[in-house]
Design a protein around this motif. Sequence first.
Motif, PDB file in Angstrom:
ATOM      1  N   ALA A 116       0.826  -1.193   0.000  1.00 39.26           N
ATOM      2  CA  ALA A 116       0.000   0.000   0.000  1.00 39.26           C
ATOM      3  C   ALA A 116       0.872   1.259   0.000  1.00 39.26           C
ATOM      4  O   ALA A 116       2.009   1.219   0.442  1.00 39.26           O
ATOM      5  CB  ALA A 116      -0.844   0.003   1.275  1.00 39.26           C
ATOM      6  N   ALA A 117       0.304   2.373  -0.499  1.00 42.11           N
ATOM      7  CA  ALA A 117       1.022   3.641  -0.479  1.00 42.11           C
ATOM      8  C   ALA A 117       1.240   4.060   0.968  1.00 42.11           C
ATOM      9  O   ALA A 117       0.327   3.964   1.777  1.00 42.11           O
ATOM     10  CB  ALA A 117       0.208   4.699  -1.210  1.00 42.11           C
ATOM     11  N   ARG A 118       2.474   4.518   1.282  1.00 41.38           N
ATOM     12  CA  ARG A 118       2.740   4.887   2.679  1.00 41.38           C
ATOM     13  C   ARG A 118       2.176   6.265   2.986  1.00 41.38           C
ATOM     14  O   ARG A 118       2.071   7.095   2.091  1.00 41.38           O
ATOM     15  CB  ARG A 118       4.249   4.878   2.935  1.00 41.38           C
ATOM     16  CG  ARG A 118       4.842   3.502   2.787  1.00 41.38           C
ATOM     17  CD  ARG A 118       6.210   3.437   3.396  1.00 41.38           C
ATOM     18  NE  ARG A 118       6.267   3.916   4.771  1.00 41.38           N
ATOM     19  CZ  ARG A 118       5.854   3.223   5.815  1.00 41.38           C
ATOM     20  NH1 ARG A 118       5.333   2.030   5.646  1.00 41.38           N
ATOM     21  NH2 ARG A 118       5.963   3.729   7.023  1.00 41.38           N
ATOM     22  N   PRO A 119       1.804   6.490   4.258  1.00 43.83           N
ATOM     23  CA  PRO A 119       1.237   7.793   4.628  1.00 43.83           C
ATOM     24  C   PRO A 119       2.127   8.963   4.201  1.00 43.83           C
ATOM     25  O   PRO A 119       1.623   9.987   3.727  1.00 43.83           O
ATOM     26  CB  PRO A 119       1.136   7.725   6.147  1.00 43.83           C
ATOM     27  CG  PRO A 119       1.007   6.286   6.452  1.00 43.83           C
ATOM     28  CD  PRO A 119       1.780   5.562   5.394  1.00 43.83           C
ATOM     29  N   GLU A 120       3.437   8.807   4.342  1.00 43.96           N
ATOM     30  CA  GLU A 120       4.334   9.902   3.946  1.00 43.96           C
ATOM     31  C   GLU A 120       4.181  10.198   2.461  1.00 43.96           C
ATOM     32  O   GLU A 120       4.143  11.361   2.047  1.00 43.96           O
ATOM     33  CB  GLU A 120       5.805   9.541   4.218  1.00 43.96           C
ATOM     34  CG  GLU A 120       6.181   9.466   5.679  1.00 43.96           C
ATOM     35  CD  GLU A 120       6.045   8.060   6.238  1.00 43.96           C
ATOM     36  OE1 GLU A 120       5.277   7.268   5.643  1.00 43.96           O
ATOM     37  OE2 GLU A 120       6.681   7.756   7.255  1.00 43.96           O
ATOM     38  N   ALA A 121       4.078   9.135   1.664  1.00 47.97           N
ATOM     39  CA  ALA A 121       3.927   9.313   0.218  1.00 47.97           C
ATOM     40  C   ALA A 121       2.603   9.990  -0.096  1.00 47.97           C
ATOM     41  O   ALA A 121       2.528  10.837  -0.994  1.00 47.97           O
ATOM     42  CB  ALA A 121       4.007   7.959  -0.479  1.00 47.97           C
ATOM     43  N   ILE A 122       1.572   9.631   0.651  1.00 51.37           N
ATOM     44  CA  ILE A 122       0.253  10.229   0.401  1.00 51.37           C
ATOM     45  C   ILE A 122       0.289  11.721   0.713  1.00 51.37           C
ATOM     46  O   ILE A 122      -0.190  12.551  -0.068  1.00 51.37           O
ATOM     47  CB  ILE A 122      -0.829   9.526   1.251  1.00 51.37           C
ATOM     48  CG1 ILE A 122      -0.939   8.059   0.830  1.00 51.37           C
ATOM     49  CG2 ILE A 122      -2.168  10.225   1.097  1.00 51.37           C
ATOM     50  CD1 ILE A 122      -1.877   7.243   1.671  1.00 51.37           C
ATOM     51  N   ILE A 123       0.911  12.073   1.860  1.00 50.12           N
ATOM     52  CA  ILE A 123       1.016  13.493   2.222  1.00 50.12           C
ATOM     53  C   ILE A 123       1.802  14.234   1.147  1.00 50.12           C
ATOM     54  O   ILE A 123       1.433  15.336   0.725  1.00 50.12           O
ATOM     55  CB  ILE A 123       1.688  13.652   3.603  1.00 50.12           C
ATOM     56  CG1 ILE A 123       0.805  13.029   4.678  1.00 50.12           C
ATOM     57  CG2 ILE A 123       1.926  15.123   3.923  1.00 50.12           C
ATOM     58  CD1 ILE A 123       1.419  12.975   6.044  1.00 50.12           C
ATOM     59  N   ASP A 124       2.869  13.605   0.680  1.00 50.67           N
ATOM     60  CA  ASP A 124       3.677  14.182  -0.391  1.00 50.67           C
ATOM     61  C   ASP A 124       2.826  14.439  -1.636  1.00 50.67           C
ATOM     62  O   ASP A 124       2.927  15.497  -2.264  1.00 50.67           O
ATOM     63  CB  ASP A 124       4.794  13.192  -0.741  1.00 50.67           C
ATOM     64  CG  ASP A 124       6.079  13.922  -1.038  1.00 50.67           C
ATOM     65  OD1 ASP A 124       6.311  14.957  -0.389  1.00 50.67           O
ATOM     66  OD2 ASP A 124       6.833  13.467  -1.925  1.00 50.67           O
ATOM     67  N   GLY A 125       2.004  13.457  -1.971  1.00 47.26           N
ATOM     68  CA  GLY A 125       1.123  13.589  -3.137  1.00 47.26           C
ATOM     69  C   GLY A 125       0.153  14.741  -2.974  1.00 47.26           C
ATOM     70  O   GLY A 125      -0.075  15.512  -3.920  1.00 47.26           O
ATOM     71  N   VAL A 126      -0.387  14.897  -1.760  1.00 55.34           N
ATOM     72  CA  VAL A 126      -1.338  15.984  -1.517  1.00 55.34           C
ATOM     73  C   VAL A 126      -0.634  17.324  -1.665  1.00 55.34           C
ATOM     74  O   VAL A 126      -1.177  18.269  -2.246  1.00 55.34           O
ATOM     75  CB  VAL A 126      -1.977  15.841  -0.116  1.00 55.34           C
ATOM     76  CG1 VAL A 126      -2.765  17.083   0.242  1.00 55.34           C
ATOM     77  CG2 VAL A 126      -2.884  14.624  -0.085  1.00 55.34           C
ATOM     78  N   VAL A 127       0.618  17.398  -1.171  1.00 49.70           N
ATOM     79  CA  VAL A 127       1.371  18.652  -1.284  1.00 49.70           C
ATOM     80  C   VAL A 127       1.573  19.010  -2.754  1.00 49.70           C
ATOM     81  O   VAL A 127       1.417  20.157  -3.164  1.00 49.70           O
ATOM     82  CB  VAL A 127       2.718  18.530  -0.547  1.00 49.70           C
ATOM     83  CG1 VAL A 127       3.596  19.728  -0.851  1.00 49.70           C
ATOM     84  CG2 VAL A 127       2.483  18.422   0.947  1.00 49.70           C
ATOM     85  N   ARG A 128       1.898  18.001  -3.577  1.00 49.73           N
ATOM     86  CA  ARG A 128       2.036  18.266  -5.018  1.00 49.73           C
ATOM     87  C   ARG A 128       0.723  18.708  -5.629  1.00 49.73           C
ATOM     88  O   ARG A 128       0.678  19.595  -6.480  1.00 49.73           O
ATOM     89  CB  ARG A 128       2.510  17.003  -5.723  1.00 49.73           C
ATOM     90  CG  ARG A 128       3.923  16.777  -5.371  1.00 49.73           C
ATOM     91  CD  ARG A 128       4.598  15.819  -6.269  1.00 49.73           C
ATOM     92  NE  ARG A 128       5.975  15.784  -5.822  1.00 49.73           N
ATOM     93  CZ  ARG A 128       6.995  15.588  -6.605  1.00 49.73           C
ATOM     94  NH1 ARG A 128       6.795  15.400  -7.879  1.00 49.73           N
ATOM     95  NH2 ARG A 128       8.207  15.567  -6.131  1.00 49.73           N
ATOM     96  N   ALA A 129      -0.350  18.057  -5.169  1.00 45.60           N
ATOM     97  CA  ALA A 129      -1.666  18.416  -5.691  1.00 45.60           C
ATOM     98  C   ALA A 129      -1.979  19.872  -5.383  1.00 45.60           C
ATOM     99  O   ALA A 129      -2.602  20.567  -6.190  1.00 45.60           O
ATOM    100  CB  ALA A 129      -2.728  17.512  -5.080  1.00 45.60           C
ATOM    101  N   LEU A 130      -1.508  20.345  -4.212  1.00 45.14           N
ATOM    102  CA  LEU A 130      -1.777  21.729  -3.817  1.00 45.14           C
ATOM    103  C   LEU A 130      -1.164  22.713  -4.805  1.00 45.14           C
ATOM    104  O   LEU A 130      -1.784  23.724  -5.148  1.00 45.14           O
ATOM    105  CB  LEU A 130      -1.212  21.992  -2.425  1.00 45.14           C
ATOM    106  CG  LEU A 130      -2.019  21.391  -1.287  1.00 45.14           C
ATOM    107  CD1 LEU A 130      -1.369  21.699   0.039  1.00 45.14           C
ATOM    108  CD2 LEU A 130      -3.421  21.937  -1.326  1.00 45.14           C
TER     109      LEU A 130
END
Lengths: 149, 287
Positions: A116-130
């Motif tokens: 599964a995608a790790r929480p850190e990676a997910i937060i990173d993805g959200v930051v890019r999305a921002l």
Amino acid sequence: MSFLKKSPWVLHYAATSCNGCDIELLACLTPLYDVERFGIVNTGNPKHADIFLVTGSVNEESRKVVENLYAQMPDPKVVVAIGACALSGGIFRDAYNVYGGIDQVLPVDVYVPGCAARPEAIIDGVVRALAILEERARERKTQRKLVTS
Amino acid sequence: MTTSYSWTLAVGFLVFGPVLGALLAGIDRRLTARMQSRRGPPLLQPVYDVLKLFEKDTLVVTRLQTLYLWGFLFFMVISGFILFLGSDLLLSLFALTVSGIFLCLAAYATNSPYSNIGSSRELMLMMAYEPMLIMVPLGFFLVADSFRVSDIVAGEPWQVLQLSGILIGFLFVLTIKLRKSPFDLSSSHHGHQELVKGITTDLSGSDLALVEIGHWYENTILLAWLYLFFAPLGVVWALPIALVLFFAEVLIDNTHARLTWTSTLKGTWSVTALFGVTNLMLLPLIA
Ligand code: SF4
């Protein structure tokens, strides 16, 4: 400056995932990662959401829901696909009933890999999305100025 | 008896009321996070949220919704204006009620099943807390001989002791007014549940921002009501006490699960009868 970056509200939908990625996603809200300190709120309402987080490989049933949720979100909005399933179908890729990836049904802006995608990676993805979200808001503003002038 | 001082207060409320309300909301979120051993968002997060909502598109289900929401905000402001002008407390309460009804109307107008459930429940909650709220001005009238806020503020320091039952009842309904758990039946702070967002489900963008700004005003108004009980003690005592009691609601919010509407109604009316009515009946004997 845009306040979209300071208060991103996310909508989470599990489109036929194994729930592994969803649990990692919810882990982001727990005291260990606490994404609320960045103003991120997990809202269950598409009409309040700025970022659409989708997991899973999408089948016919969940496609309708995904498309509906996306249509109900007010602009500007971004879509983040989370996990191998959401990227390409993952281990379900060869199954006859899945579309194999969120980008088969929606325009995806950010891809977060992992199974599964790790929480850190997910937060990173959200930051890019921002960053993309802000860019989109700026484009809209200039477009509006062009139209009015 | 409206002096220039009370006019300054009232106009000050117009301008700084939402600022104070937003700060209260920010502290609330921060406190909640700390209670869950999280860091929590910045203090000005509610302000960021609203400024962001103005940048978003507004999905209009029906044009009426925006009109109703302006009604909600307008009467909320009127209610606070009357209160801070030192004028009639009863009138202020009526304006507050009208404002609440406008919010329900907006939710009904949007026609989504979730907002319909939300506003039905909101009306139910109004039925639950309104008797107790009415009793507050009545109690003040019995001890201060006037409905005017300026007379109540100039009252006797022990009025809060005489009104202790009513204060308990008011604190109880304050939990409902602030939409805190266990009474967050109509619109919860957490969207991922059976109700989605209740009343505000179908409101987005600048419409939702109006609701938030209305709630900031409401925070200030409710804090002012709480302050009124202790006002004769002087601001040095009254303000800290009011603030502590206000934020005690956060603790209740975090330690209670949501109730059903039946138990909410029964519970609130029992508390109203037990503390509010008893206090009112005993007042002529002790005042
Ligand atoms: S990527 Fe892996 S963990 Fe995530 S939903 Fe697919 S199979 Fe489950």
